[in-house]
Design an enzyme around this catalytic site. Structure first.
Site, PDB file in Angstrom:
ATOM      1  N   TYR A  42       1.104  -1.123   0.076  1.00  0.00           N
ATOM      2  CA  TYR A  42      -0.122  -0.074  -0.040  1.00  0.00           C
ATOM      3  C   TYR A  42       0.843   1.044  -0.012  1.00  0.00           C
ATOM      4  O   TYR A  42       0.593   2.442  -0.751  1.00  0.00           O
ATOM      5  CB  TYR A  42      -0.998   0.008   1.110  1.00  0.00           C
ATOM      6  CG  TYR A  42      -1.866   1.172   1.333  1.00  0.00           C
ATOM      7  CD1 TYR A  42      -3.100   1.261   0.449  1.00  0.00           C
ATOM      8  CD2 TYR A  42      -1.766   2.120   2.234  1.00  0.00           C
ATOM      9  CE1 TYR A  42      -3.854   2.136   0.580  1.00  0.00           C
ATOM     10  CE2 TYR A  42      -2.711   3.246   2.501  1.00  0.00           C
ATOM     11  CZ  TYR A  42      -3.659   3.292   1.478  1.00  0.00           C
ATOM     12  OH  TYR A  42      -4.646   4.396   1.621  1.00  0.00           O
ATOM     13  N   LYS A  94       1.225   4.236  -2.966  1.00  0.00           N
ATOM     14  CA  LYS A  94       0.717   5.596  -2.702  1.00  0.00           C
ATOM     15  C   LYS A  94       1.915   6.629  -2.550  1.00  0.00           C
ATOM     16  O   LYS A  94       1.794   7.809  -3.073  1.00  0.00           O
ATOM     17  CB  LYS A  94       0.209   5.673  -1.149  1.00  0.00           C
ATOM     18  CG  LYS A  94      -1.236   5.054  -1.073  1.00  0.00           C
ATOM     19  CD  LYS A  94      -2.212   5.736  -2.092  1.00  0.00           C
ATOM     20  CE  LYS A  94      -3.348   5.051  -1.790  1.00  0.00           C
ATOM     21  NZ  LYS A  94      -4.639   5.640  -2.634  1.00  0.00           N
TER      22      LYS A  94
END
Length: 218
Positions: free
Chosen positions: A122, A126
């Site tokens: 994740y 990002k």
């Protein structure tokens, strides 16, 4: 002034439910999986000129880096990075964004300001979208198209509720780490997005608007 929205999602039931909540008229919906090139092409060909774009699809898989595999990395990066990046490229190349338009990526403080155990995939996705955003902002500035991101901390969404790897007790302990002693609300992130879409932010581009209740101050 009313906005006319074109919303996109891959779940037809959730898309219809969201569409029915929209106020005003003239809105449109498009059902499709934006990780598929053919769907991206179909969407961009049918779109009218746009004043604003919000990239809000997201996937959060908790898995320590030593247990990550290519499948998990591909899925996370496809949804969180490649889909919004490629869609933006197609919209820009197809001249689908008006001068004075605004592109907003919904990112995170993860991978940009902080990270956490189990958040490697994740955080990578990002971090990637924020780097992409900054380069786009420089490239689009001469065309008066602004590109920014909002970077929330933890927010109370269905993404969290459906996560079976974290207990409510663990979430409660995590909330205590936030100076405001709570997680954010979806509408509090939406207000930041609206600001970046509006003329109130007409001199802001390449920025990361942190919306985290003070978490990254610690």
């Amino acid at each position: 002034m009313e906005a006319k929205l074109i919303i996109c999602g891959r779940d037809p039931n959730r898309l219809a439910k969201t569409f029915n909540l929209l106020e005003g008229g003239g809105h449109q919906s498009f059902c499709g999986d934006l990780t598929e090139d053919s769907v991206l092409q179909e969407l961009t060909e049918d779109l009218p000129l746009l004043d604003g774009i919000v990239h809000n699809a997201g996937l959060y898989v908790i898995k320590p880096s030593q247990f990550l595999n290519r499948e998990t990395l591909d899925e996370t990066l496809n949804i969180n990075f490649f889909s919004p990046a490629v869609l933006s490229q197609k919209l820009l190349k197809g001249k689908k964004i008006n001068r004075g338009g605004s592109i907003v990526f919904v990112s995170s403080i993860f991978g940009v300001k902080i990270s956490a155990v189990g958040s490697a995939a994740y955080s990578a996705s990002k971090g990637a979208i924020n780097g992409y955003m900054k380069a786009m902002a420089l490239e689009m500035a001469p065309k008066n198209i602004r590109v920014n991101s909002v970077n929330p901390g933890m927010v109370n969404t269905n993404l969290m509720k459906h996560n079976q790897t974290v207990t409510e007790e663990q979430l409660e302990e995590d909330r205590k780490k936030y100076p405001m002693k709570r997680y954010g609300k979806p509408e509090e992130v939406a207000y930041g997005v609206i600001f970046l879409l509006s003329d109130a932010s007409s001199y802001i581009t390449g920025s990361q608007l942190v919306i985290d209740g003070g978490y990254t101050l610690l």
